[in-house]
Write an enzyme that holds these catalytic residues in place. Structure first.
Site, short mmCIF file in Angstrom:
data_model
loop_
_atom_site.label_atom_id
_atom_site.label_comp_id
_atom_site.label_asym_id
_atom_site.label_seq_id
_atom_site.Cartn_x
_atom_site.Cartn_y
_atom_site.Cartn_z
CD GLU A 271 -11.39 41.77 15.41
OE1 GLU A 271 -12.35 42.38 14.91
OE2 GLU A 271 -10.21 42.16 15.31
CE LYS B 111 -8.66 45.72 13.64
NZ LYS B 111 -9.75 44.82 14.10
CG ASP C 165 7.89 39.82 7.44
OD1 ASP C 165 7.17 40.31 8.32
OD2 ASP C 165 8.98 40.32 7.09
CG HIS D 250 -17.58 42.07 17.26
ND1 HIS D 250 -16.45 41.53 16.68
CD2 HIS D 250 -17.19 42.55 18.46
CE1 HIS D 250 -15.42 41.70 17.49
NE2 HIS D 250 -15.85 42.31 18.58
#
Length: 500
Positions: free
Chosen positions: A146, A332, A348, A447
């Protein structure tokens, strides 16, 4: 006698081993020789561990980088950036090759890690700069797809410098192993009491299977038991609290649970079913603060603008705190920084994600923001995160994957707890970047500007055309898929670039 007096006595006598013993006793509640019996207190244990580190003769830790400030770093080529960070961190030729090979594994290496291997899959590997945590500089590796995440984290970390950077206050690396006992033939409370009465025996049995962990100061610290009413009837859930030191601990904890499972079943007169680690690591917490002045948060050093931005950020936080739909998206964004570091360092990352999301609900009783924002008495913005950090430097991909090993060395962390603080600090920085953008120009402007190269490639631009196409689209004032396509057509038609 009080922590400070205890630390002073220990320092005077130089009994570091004695302090370590006390820290372990305090973490299990078995300190009968020092005071009256008490329940396990991991906050106390954490404080004693900090005293231990502060009273022992300090060894100068070799910083992987002397400064995380790398002006103009983003303007360099990929090869120049790679050389810069590899030189700073002192990576050897093998580690440099692992980074330069795009993190790729050989077929043989990949086939040893998972099953049914047919190839490998690459992600971009970048580094976030400007991080100072507990006075130490870090260049932070991130593996993700991203755009804008690395840039935002670097930008916000730089805005934390006026107050000295991020600070941490973490708990010991204690994980929980669960043993589920069903179909009890005796009263559930009687079964619980039987477990607690045999706690010492169960701890000794658990520690017998991992003497290496015990040798390095870890091991099973305590045993808890609770009665749980379920749709399948009354159950007894036994928890092993295991100090995993610098391992994530899944294998050690699971082995301990399986080892004492039969004994637990016999004591409870029930059927033992699950014996497994919990990813809700409520005792293994990374706690990090970041303080940001109004001047740092402004665009051009205008404190009035900075105060307005702080107000907007606090409004956005209040929204997430009250609304689960906003909180989910907010969180998020926090994980946008945490997970890529976990991926880059061979952790992990699914366990980290599961722990963070479940801990927020466990702590607040609802979906809630990971990062808490407030204003201090000086008018500064304060970000605080408390998150499970089930990470490790021993075993797993962190030791097997050559690029993960190189990333750990580049990061320069010496313990799993230190790695957890980096994850947490990055989470604060990333959340701040998103909230600051949302409270000012909106999330899409920055972005989409960073996403423009992807859009150019998707529109069919060749490698030699990408930069020119992006420049044209940016000059038009708005970066969208349509403006990128128009810029590509204009570039190929030889039309002049419009003035910005």
């Amino acid at each position: 006698i009080g922590f400070e007096k205890f630390a002073a006595r220990a320092k005077a006598s130089k009994h570091a081993t004695y302090i370590a013993t006390v820290a372990r006793k305090l973490s299990t509640g078995s300190h009968h020789c020092f005071c009256k019996p008490a329940k396990p207190n991991f906050a106390v244990a954490a404080r004693v561990e900090r005293l231990l580190h502060s009273t022992q003769p300090k060894k100068e830790a070799a910083m992987p980088v002397t400064s995380s400030r790398l002006p103009g770093f983003f303007k360099k080529s990929v090869e120049e950036r790679r050389t810069t960070v590899c030189d700073l961190a002192g990576l050897n030729d093998e580690e440099r090759e692992a980074v330069a090979a795009a993190g790729e594994l050989s077929d043989e290496a990949a086939d040893r890690i998972i099953e049914n291997v047919i190839g490998t899959y690459s992600l971009p590997l970048g580094v976030a700069t400007n991080f100072i945590i507990d006075g130490k500089h870090y260049v932070v590796p991130m593996a993700l797809e991203e755009p804008s995440v690395v840039a935002a984290a670097s930008n916000m970390a730089k805005r934390c410098h006026a107050r000295g950077g991020f600070t941490s206050d973490c708990t010991p690396p204690v994980m929980i192993g669960q043993i589920q006992v069903c179909r009890l033939k005796i009263d559930a409370q009687v079964a619980r009491n039987a477990i607690l009465a045999n706690k010492t025996k169960l701890i000794e049995m658990a520690n017998s299977v991992d003497p290496i962990l015990v040798k390095f100061g870890g091991g099973c610290r305590d045993v808890e038991a609770r009665v749980l009413e379920t749709d399948a009837g009354t159950m007894l859930i036994v928890h092993l609290l295991v100090d995993c030191r610098d391992a994530m601990g899944a294998n050690a904890v699971n082995t301990m649970c399986e080892t004492i499972g039969p004994e637990v079943g016999e004591l409870c007169k029930g059927v033992v079913v699950l014996k497994i680690i919990s990813n809700l690591a409520v005792h293994r917490l990374a706690r990090v603060n970041g303080v940001f002045t109004a001047k740092e948060l402004s665009t051009s050093g205008d404190e009035e603008e900075g105060r307005s931005i702080i107000n907007g950020i606090l409004d956005a936080y209040a929204f997430a705190k009250a609304d689960p739909f906003r909180a989910a998206t907010n969180n998020k964004g926090v994980m946008n920084a945490i997970s890529p570091i976990a991926v880059a360092t061979g952790q992990d990352w699914r366990a980290v994600e599961a722990g963070c999301h479940s801990y927020a609900s466990y702590k607040h009783g609802r979906v809630a923001p990971f990062v808490a924002w407030s204003r201090n008495g000086d008018g500064d913005l304060v970000g605080y995160i408390e998150m499970p950090a089930p990470v490790g430097l021993i075993g797993g991909a962190a030791r097997v994957h050559p690029c993960a090993r190189a990333c750990v060395k580049l990061l320069g962390v010496k313990t799993a707890t230190e790695l957890g603080t980096v994850l947490a600090a990055a989470g604060i920085a990333q959340n701040l970047g998103a909230l600051r953008a949302l409270a000012t120009v909106g999330i899409q402007q920055g972005h989409m500007k960073l996403h423009a190269k992807n859009l150019a490639v998707q529109a069919g631009a060749a490698s030699a055309e990408v930069d020119a196409v992006v420049a044209r689209a940016t000059a038009s004032g708005r970066v969208t898929a349509a403006s990128i396509k128009a810029a590509l057509d204009a570039e190929r038609s030889g039309l002049p670039v419009p003035p910005q």
